[in-house]
Design a protein around this motif. Structure first.
Motif, mmCIF file in Angstrom:
data_model
loop_
_atom_site.group_PDB
_atom_site.id
_atom_site.type_symbol
_atom_site.label_atom_id
_atom_site.label_comp_id
_atom_site.label_asym_id
_atom_site.label_seq_id
_atom_site.Cartn_x
_atom_site.Cartn_y
_atom_site.Cartn_z
ATOM 1 N N LEU A 127 0.548 -1.078 -0.143
ATOM 2 C CA LEU A 127 -0.186 -0.150 0.122
ATOM 3 C C LEU A 127 0.353 1.258 -0.284
ATOM 4 O O LEU A 127 0.566 2.584 -0.526
ATOM 5 N N ALA A 128 1.533 0.818 0.660
ATOM 6 C CA ALA A 128 3.007 2.076 0.331
ATOM 7 C C ALA A 128 3.566 2.514 -0.460
ATOM 8 O O ALA A 128 4.050 3.953 -0.860
ATOM 9 N N ASP A 129 4.001 1.611 -1.286
ATOM 10 C CA ASP A 129 4.286 1.842 -2.613
ATOM 11 C C ASP A 129 2.767 2.828 -3.433
ATOM 12 O O ASP A 129 3.955 2.746 -4.590
ATOM 13 N N TYR A 130 1.900 2.780 -3.394
ATOM 14 C CA TYR A 130 1.159 3.501 -3.875
ATOM 15 C C TYR A 130 1.351 4.795 -4.152
ATOM 16 O O TYR A 130 0.627 5.712 -3.692
ATOM 17 N N GLY A 131 2.284 5.257 -2.316
ATOM 18 C CA GLY A 131 2.626 6.551 -2.260
ATOM 19 C C GLY A 131 1.381 6.830 -1.047
ATOM 20 O O GLY A 131 1.291 8.621 -0.421
ATOM 21 N N ILE A 132 1.024 5.725 -0.561
ATOM 22 C CA ILE A 132 -0.153 6.409 1.157
ATOM 23 C C ILE A 132 1.358 6.421 1.995
ATOM 24 O O ILE A 132 1.715 5.903 2.129
ATOM 25 N N PRO A 133 0.766 6.735 3.377
ATOM 26 C CA PRO A 133 1.830 7.149 3.978
ATOM 27 C C PRO A 133 1.247 6.394 4.935
ATOM 28 O O PRO A 133 0.403 5.627 5.242
ATOM 29 N N GLU A 134 2.742 5.711 5.365
ATOM 30 C CA GLU A 134 2.800 4.899 6.401
ATOM 31 C C GLU A 134 1.740 4.404 7.270
ATOM 32 O O GLU A 134 1.154 3.368 7.895
ATOM 33 N N ASP A 135 1.305 5.335 8.190
ATOM 34 C CA ASP A 135 0.614 5.025 8.910
ATOM 35 C C ASP A 135 -0.564 4.592 8.622
ATOM 36 O O ASP A 135 -1.401 4.222 9.402
ATOM 37 N N ILE A 136 -1.002 5.524 7.641
ATOM 38 C CA ILE A 136 -2.944 5.373 6.546
ATOM 39 C C ILE A 136 -2.555 4.244 6.391
ATOM 40 O O ILE A 136 -3.970 3.310 6.582
#
Length: 255
Positions: A127-136
């Motif tokens: 999910l983070a690879d899509y640019g989503i912040p890690e906490d989110i």
């Protein structure tokens, strides 16, 4: 002020999480669209194969001075053989792909049972690879895992939709039918104009058909349509010239 700030802080994560979940849900739709485009491209390629291979056989026979019966028999045999070959090849290829997908699904399911934390971390990283912040991404991953973790892992990590595995029978029929539809074009031209200008009719039909399939292929790929059509026409012209030359040589040798 403190109360408002607290409420805003409480409302922000769900909102961001909702955007994250929406982004994740959009992925299957994109995969479905990609699958449809791949099938359409496969159909265009099958039609191209039918047009070119049948036209080359017919043009060689016409150049060699074959009789109408010979042209019909050999052309029909070439069409049947090509369609069966395309269907068998596609069936074997897609069956292998489906077996691989099933093996990957079983492997991923086993990993989720045996290594849940490691798989959770992989989902967060995906999910983070899509640019989503890690906490989110962490929140979104927890929400996904509460519903259908296997499907999410398959789609995000492997690009597989467990509910829409490739169908070898559909691929085989699609390939055979598209080949037949393409092959019938030069065959009809040869039969209609065999006694007067059969070679010209086959060449013209083939090049026009290749130009059209080139335009369709470029449209599906969202690329420069003119270049795609020109490439196919040039390639087809070279093949037609070679087959016609072989037919002339063969006819001269037999004579």
């Amino acid at each position: 002020m403190t109360l408002l700030a607290g409420n805003a802080a409480k409302q922000t994560p769900p909102s961001a999480g909702a955007v994250s979940a929406s982004s994740v849900r959009a992925e299957p739709h994109e995969s479905s669209q990609t699958a449809k485009l791949n099938w359409l491209r496969a159909g265009v390629l099958g039609a191209n194969d039918g047009i070119v291979s049948t036209a080359l056989v017919l043009l060689s026979l016409i150049a060699a001075g074959a009789s109408q019966g010979t042209v019909v028999t050999a052309g029909s045999a070439a069409i049947l053989a090509g369609a069966i070959s395309m269907a068998l090849g596609e069936y074997v290829s897609v069956s292998t792909q489906r077996d691989t997908e099933r093996a990957l699904i079983a492997q991923e399911a086993a990993s989720l049972r045996r290594f849940p934390e490691e798989e959770h971390r992989e989902l967060v990283e995906s999910l983070a690879d899509y640019g989503i912040p890690e906490d989110i991404a962490e929140q979104a991953a927890r929400g996904i895992e509460a519903n259908d973790p296997l499907s999410a892992h398959l789609r995000l990590e492997l690009g597989i939709d467990g509910e829409e595995l490739t169908n070898p029978w559909a691929a085989a029929w699609s390939s055979a039918i598209s080949f037949l539809m393409g092959a019938l074009l030069p065959m009809i031209a040869a039969l209609v104009f065999l006694t007067s200008g059969g070679a010209v009719a086959v060449v013209a039909t083939t090049l026009v058909s290749l130009a059209l399939t080139g335009l369709v292929s470029a449209k599906l790929s969202d690329t420069h349509s003119g270049k795609a059509a020109v490439r196919l026409v040039i390639g087809g012209s070279l093949g037609l010239a070679a087959s016609y030359g072989i037919g002339l040589l063969f006819g001269a040798a037999v004579s």
